[in-house]
Write an enzyme that holds these catalytic residues in place. Sequence first.
Site, PDB file in Angstrom:
ATOM      1  N   SER A  79      -1.970 -10.088   1.213  1.00 51.38           N
ATOM      2  CA  SER A  79      -0.785  -9.568   0.540  1.00 51.38           C
ATOM      3  C   SER A  79       0.461  -9.785   1.369  1.00 51.38           C
ATOM      4  O   SER A  79       0.437  -9.691   2.595  1.00 51.38           O
ATOM      5  CB  SER A  79      -0.946  -8.071   0.259  1.00 51.38           C
ATOM      6  OG  SER A  79       0.231  -7.582  -0.364  1.00 51.38           O
ATOM      7  N   LYS A  82      -7.644  -5.386  -2.709  1.00 56.45           N
ATOM      8  CA  LYS A  82      -6.405  -6.133  -2.977  1.00 56.45           C
ATOM      9  C   LYS A  82      -5.971  -5.913  -4.420  1.00 56.45           C
ATOM     10  O   LYS A  82      -4.776  -5.764  -4.716  1.00 56.45           O
ATOM     11  CB  LYS A  82      -6.628  -7.632  -2.722  1.00 56.45           C
ATOM     12  CG  LYS A  82      -5.445  -8.533  -3.134  1.00 56.45           C
ATOM     13  CD  LYS A  82      -4.140  -8.175  -2.418  1.00 56.45           C
ATOM     14  CE  LYS A  82      -3.078  -9.226  -2.600  1.00 56.45           C
ATOM     15  NZ  LYS A  82      -2.440  -9.315  -3.932  1.00 56.45           N
ATOM     16  N   HIS A  88      -4.425  -2.652  -4.610  1.00 56.64           N
ATOM     17  CA  HIS A  88      -3.070  -2.781  -4.027  1.00 56.64           C
ATOM     18  C   HIS A  88      -2.101  -3.258  -5.094  1.00 56.64           C
ATOM     19  O   HIS A  88      -1.010  -2.706  -5.276  1.00 56.64           O
ATOM     20  CB  HIS A  88      -3.079  -3.775  -2.861  1.00 56.64           C
ATOM     21  CG  HIS A  88      -1.712  -4.262  -2.476  1.00 56.64           C
ATOM     22  ND1 HIS A  88      -1.073  -5.305  -3.136  1.00 56.64           N
ATOM     23  CD2 HIS A  88      -0.839  -3.834  -1.540  1.00 56.64           C
ATOM     24  CE1 HIS A  88       0.132  -5.491  -2.616  1.00 56.64           C
ATOM     25  NE2 HIS A  88       0.299  -4.613  -1.647  1.00 56.64           N
ATOM     26  N   ASN A  89      -2.482  -4.273  -5.828  1.00 54.54           N
ATOM     27  CA  ASN A  89      -1.601  -4.810  -6.870  1.00 54.54           C
ATOM     28  C   ASN A  89      -1.396  -3.830  -8.006  1.00 54.54           C
ATOM     29  O   ASN A  89      -0.299  -3.721  -8.558  1.00 54.54           O
ATOM     30  CB  ASN A  89      -2.155  -6.143  -7.388  1.00 54.54           C
ATOM     31  CG  ASN A  89      -1.856  -7.278  -6.425  1.00 54.54           C
ATOM     32  OD1 ASN A  89      -1.877  -7.093  -5.215  1.00 54.54           O
ATOM     33  ND2 ASN A  89      -1.566  -8.450  -6.952  1.00 54.54           N
ATOM     34  N   GLU A 116       1.002  -1.445  -6.789  1.00 58.26           N
ATOM     35  CA  GLU A 116       2.292  -2.161  -6.782  1.00 58.26           C
ATOM     36  C   GLU A 116       2.944  -2.074  -8.152  1.00 58.26           C
ATOM     37  O   GLU A 116       4.141  -1.784  -8.282  1.00 58.26           O
ATOM     38  CB  GLU A 116       2.021  -3.616  -6.405  1.00 58.26           C
ATOM     39  CG  GLU A 116       3.193  -4.561  -6.436  1.00 58.26           C
ATOM     40  CD  GLU A 116       2.736  -6.003  -6.183  1.00 58.26           C
ATOM     41  OE1 GLU A 116       2.110  -6.242  -5.142  1.00 58.26           O
ATOM     42  OE2 GLU A 116       2.984  -6.864  -7.039  1.00 58.26           O
TER      43      GLU A 116
HETATM   44  C1  6PG Z   1       1.049  -9.643  -2.994  1.00 60.19           C
HETATM   45  C2  6PG Z   1       1.493  -9.668  -4.450  1.00 60.19           C
HETATM   46  C3  6PG Z   1       0.924 -10.874  -5.150  1.00 60.19           C
HETATM   47  C4  6PG Z   1       1.018 -10.793  -6.659  1.00 60.19           C
HETATM   48  C5  6PG Z   1       2.348 -10.916  -7.234  1.00 60.19           C
HETATM   49  C6  6PG Z   1       2.322  -9.977  -8.426  1.00 60.19           C
HETATM   50  O1  6PG Z   1       0.287  -8.724  -2.637  1.00 60.19           O
HETATM   51  O2  6PG Z   1       1.500 -10.510  -2.245  1.00 60.19           O
HETATM   52  O3  6PG Z   1       0.950  -8.515  -5.067  1.00 60.19           O
HETATM   53  O4  6PG Z   1      -0.448 -10.974  -4.824  1.00 60.19           O
HETATM   54  O5  6PG Z   1       0.348 -11.830  -7.248  1.00 60.19           O
HETATM   55  O6  6PG Z   1       3.397 -10.627  -6.435  1.00 60.19           O
HETATM   56  O7  6PG Z   1       2.425 -10.778  -9.567  1.00 60.19           O
HETATM   57  P1  6PG Z   1       2.474 -10.098 -11.004  1.00 60.19           P
HETATM   58  O8  6PG Z   1       3.505  -8.992 -10.955  1.00 60.19           O
HETATM   59  O9  6PG Z   1       2.873 -11.225 -11.904  1.00 60.19           O
HETATM   60  O10 6PG Z   1       1.093  -9.594 -11.297  1.00 60.19           O
END
Ligand code: 6PG
Length: 479
Positions: free
Chosen positions: A130, A184, A187-188, A191
């Site tokens: 990430s 991971k 994590h997303n 996010e």
């Molecule tokens: C990271 C980010 C990355 C992710 C995009 C999110 O941890 O570096 O989470 O892995 O793919 O930044 O993309 P979307 O918002 O299109 O899902």
Amino acid sequence: MNASASIGVTGLGVMGRNLARNFARHGATVAVHNRSAGRTRALVQEFGHEGTFVAAESAEEFVAALERPRKLIIMVQAGPATDAVIEEFVPLLDAGDIVVDGGNAHFADTRRREAALRERGLHFVGTGISGGEEGALNGPSVMVGGSTESYAVLGPLFEGISAHVDGEPCAAHIGTDGAGHFVKMVHNGIEYADMQLIAEAYDLLRQVAGYTPAEIAAVFRRWNAGRLGSYLIEITAEVLAHTDQATGAPFVDVVADAAGQKGTGRWTVQTALDLASPVTAVAQATFARAASGQSDLRAAYRGLPGGTTPPLSRTEAERFTSQVEHALYASKVIAYDQGWTMIQDAAAEYGWKIDLGAVARIWRGGCIIRAAFLDRIRAAYAADRDLVSLLGEMEFAMEITDAQVPWRETVASATRRGIPVPAISAALAHYDTLRAERLPAALLQAQRDYFGAHTYARVDRPGQFHTHWATPGRPETTN
Ligand code: 6PG
């Protein structure tokens, strides 16, 4: 080709290229390979001065360049492309070699691949990386799955190139098989929730407080110095302060309001449904992205009656801003608590032993949700490894108590004014659900028994029961 490379990277898109450069900058001899050899040559030509690269024009050359046990990192598009690359390289490898997948693969694919390669004496290590392109080059957060044996070999390499906070690497062995990619994915998902909560706070300050983007940027800069401090808050302040060069308008006003998503947030929600793990803030964030893109539906709803939005005085706007800060922070605590609960639910389901404090530790730097807040979570789990909820930690509990009135006022004000706050309100609803003495789920159980004889438990004695609704007076059946 002599086998001199301690690590190899195949797939030299921006992430793969930057990861290779990061390893080289840290002194590793790095074998590099790409399906189209031009990219390999371009990497060495442009960045060869940064360290020792071994350019391989073919899969055979690439494998021959790797010292034993071979360690190769696949950095290609998640899905069939990853399977294709695995199939290309596996026949060239020997028992004990390690294949790392550094893409955003679905953890179920990683579990399948790990089992298949284990059959062939190989280690397959799904690894969440990430921090985007910048992180890959200058220090990502690295969530490593796979066997403990493979981490014994990979750990020093990934810990060397990861971000570091307080001298500690933001890399760790998360757990076996797909655990790294699973974390991971969470994590997303977090996010998505974090970004949606921030977007809702921005919308409230824009529409209710009546602030301009530049004024809201100042508010976020102030918040970034406090308990909300994080990479996402920091970049939000920068984005809101940015002026569109072509029009001179606030940049945020020229961006189309239909959100994209590559899919990792969606995976989080789909997986959570299978685990019966309520990540409601992530779910609302993911659905909010989908709703923002439904242009026909939005056109059909546009103009329908909503709330009233009386303007606030400057003093009222400042008070409202403080309320929003509490609502944003409290909702963030709930969203993160949901994420950690999901990790615990998955660990139980898949037999992973995941150190929940270590997850917070390695997310303090390098990753997209990096924040001082994560150090609080790390400390909470360090104090009590079996913490059931972040709200079991006194300081978080006190902050949630302190947020009660402003959090509720914020949701009520947004509702009255017809401003959507799906993630903030979902976080509050989750909090109220879990703290309720009695839930209306009792009525659901009765309804299910009425139409489907699905039975119910009682509060006053053990067992499962069914009421004979068609024959009043008949005693309930005990199953
Ligand atoms: C990271 C980010 C990355 C992710 C995009 C999110 O941890 O570096 O989470 O892995 O793919 O930044 O993309 P979307 O918002 O299109 O899902």
